[in-house]
Design an enzyme around this catalytic site. Sequence first.
Site, mmCIF file in Angstrom:
data_model
loop_
_atom_site.group_PDB
_atom_site.id
_atom_site.type_symbol
_atom_site.label_atom_id
_atom_site.label_comp_id
_atom_site.label_asym_id
_atom_site.label_seq_id
_atom_site.Cartn_x
_atom_site.Cartn_y
_atom_site.Cartn_z
ATOM 1 N N TYR A 196 1.034 -4.112 -6.230
ATOM 2 C CA TYR A 196 1.659 -5.116 -5.881
ATOM 3 C C TYR A 196 1.812 -5.956 -7.249
ATOM 4 O O TYR A 196 1.326 -5.376 -8.340
ATOM 5 C CB TYR A 196 1.172 -5.857 -4.669
ATOM 6 C CG TYR A 196 1.373 -5.384 -3.556
ATOM 7 C CD1 TYR A 196 2.612 -4.950 -2.897
ATOM 8 C CD2 TYR A 196 0.310 -4.841 -2.555
ATOM 9 C CE1 TYR A 196 2.632 -4.405 -1.770
ATOM 10 C CE2 TYR A 196 0.318 -4.265 -1.525
ATOM 11 C CZ TYR A 196 1.691 -3.888 -1.079
ATOM 12 O OH TYR A 196 1.855 -3.221 0.184
ATOM 13 N N GLY A 335 -10.978 0.163 7.556
ATOM 14 C CA GLY A 335 -9.982 -0.374 8.035
ATOM 15 C C GLY A 335 -9.256 0.014 9.634
ATOM 16 O O GLY A 335 -9.480 -0.558 10.307
ATOM 17 N N ARG A 336 -8.939 1.298 9.521
ATOM 18 C CA ARG A 336 -8.540 1.865 11.000
ATOM 19 C C ARG A 336 -9.497 1.779 12.003
ATOM 20 O O ARG A 336 -9.269 1.653 13.165
ATOM 21 C CB ARG A 336 -7.868 3.061 10.730
ATOM 22 C CG ARG A 336 -6.633 3.367 9.891
ATOM 23 C CD ARG A 336 -6.063 4.573 9.744
ATOM 24 N NE ARG A 336 -5.120 4.586 8.919
ATOM 25 C CZ ARG A 336 -3.609 5.063 9.224
ATOM 26 N NH1 ARG A 336 -3.741 6.122 10.185
ATOM 27 N NH2 ARG A 336 -2.857 5.062 8.038
#
Length: 385
Positions: A196, A335-336
């Site tokens: 980003y 995360g997941r």
Amino acid sequence: MPDTVMPSDRSLSALFKPGHVGALTTDNRIFMAPLTRSRSEADDNTQTALHALYYAQRASAGVIVSEATQISQQGQGYAWTPGIYTDEQVESWKLVTDAVHNAGGRIFCQLWHVGAISHPVFQPDGGQPVSASAWTPEGKAFVGDHHQDGPQVSFEQARALRTDEIPGLIEDYRHAARCAAKAGFDGVEVHCANNYLIDQFIRSETNHRDDDYGGSLQNRLRLMEEVVAAVCDELSPERVGVRLSPMGGPGGTSDAKPEETYPEAAKILSGRGLAYLHVIRPNSHTGGEEGEKSDRIMKSMREAFDGFFIANGNFEPDEAAQWISDDRADGITFGRLFLANPDLPERIAQGGPYNDPDEDTFYGGGAEGYTDYPTLEKVDDPLPA
């Protein structure tokens, strides 16, 4: 804080030792990674009571890092993602932070500007996205219902951010940090990862500038350094974390020498009294290559940074505990696993079982695949008569 949980398997005990993250003392080293879920209100990028429930369900994390949250309209690159720059957004985030704190948790806001990983539908007046230099990312922009050809359309060329625009960009970060404090966050994480905007300045393949923000490695790291300094001035360093990723991320670019670039970034961030450095090891989910090179970079970054070091990247609990025991990290973000298991610390302590994440409900939608994953308590309850 949530009730202290201790594991039945002693090999996992490192995950349940208290941690010191800036001014915070956490009950465990099991942190929640930032997870974009694309469920914010489409008209003003605000949060709702549904978000408050989602985060409160996961308050047993040592620290929650919020979903990536854009610092300005220009910083948005995905449909239905939240902002932290208007009064309405601040008020909506208070629902979330109050819910997390009432549940005994801690939460940092991840400050995000996507740079080129955007589309004119999100930009002020339909303008070009900005980046370190002019380029067109590979792949598709997730525009949802903001474009007639959505939900995914090809990226368009981003323009180089002008040198005279950079002070305004830094002020946007400062303003967003101020808004995050007003919204009740315990701190902020400056998102310098995943290709980003700030990472687009860091990476050699996306930064071809000839001003003070391009050319040498020190120049390519300048924007990161100035943004972090501005945010620290606003909040104090002990309430500021930084996220970096040596490889991977959307757009299809990389840095020519990540083994030099990212340890140097970690070194520049050292000595500032930051709450933490959060590093994504290359893994199958981020698109980076795993193996010895990845391990060397992570080791070098760990050695270069003098504070609390958080690792992320497809960790299973046993590997996470081993990393902490071996002093390769001080904490691990999941995360997941956290997405699908709101009571993850308790599940790790008991050795599972773990809910499987439903990938079809990752982005967009409502409660399904968001707040309806069962806890162990619900799994153990008998079905109603």
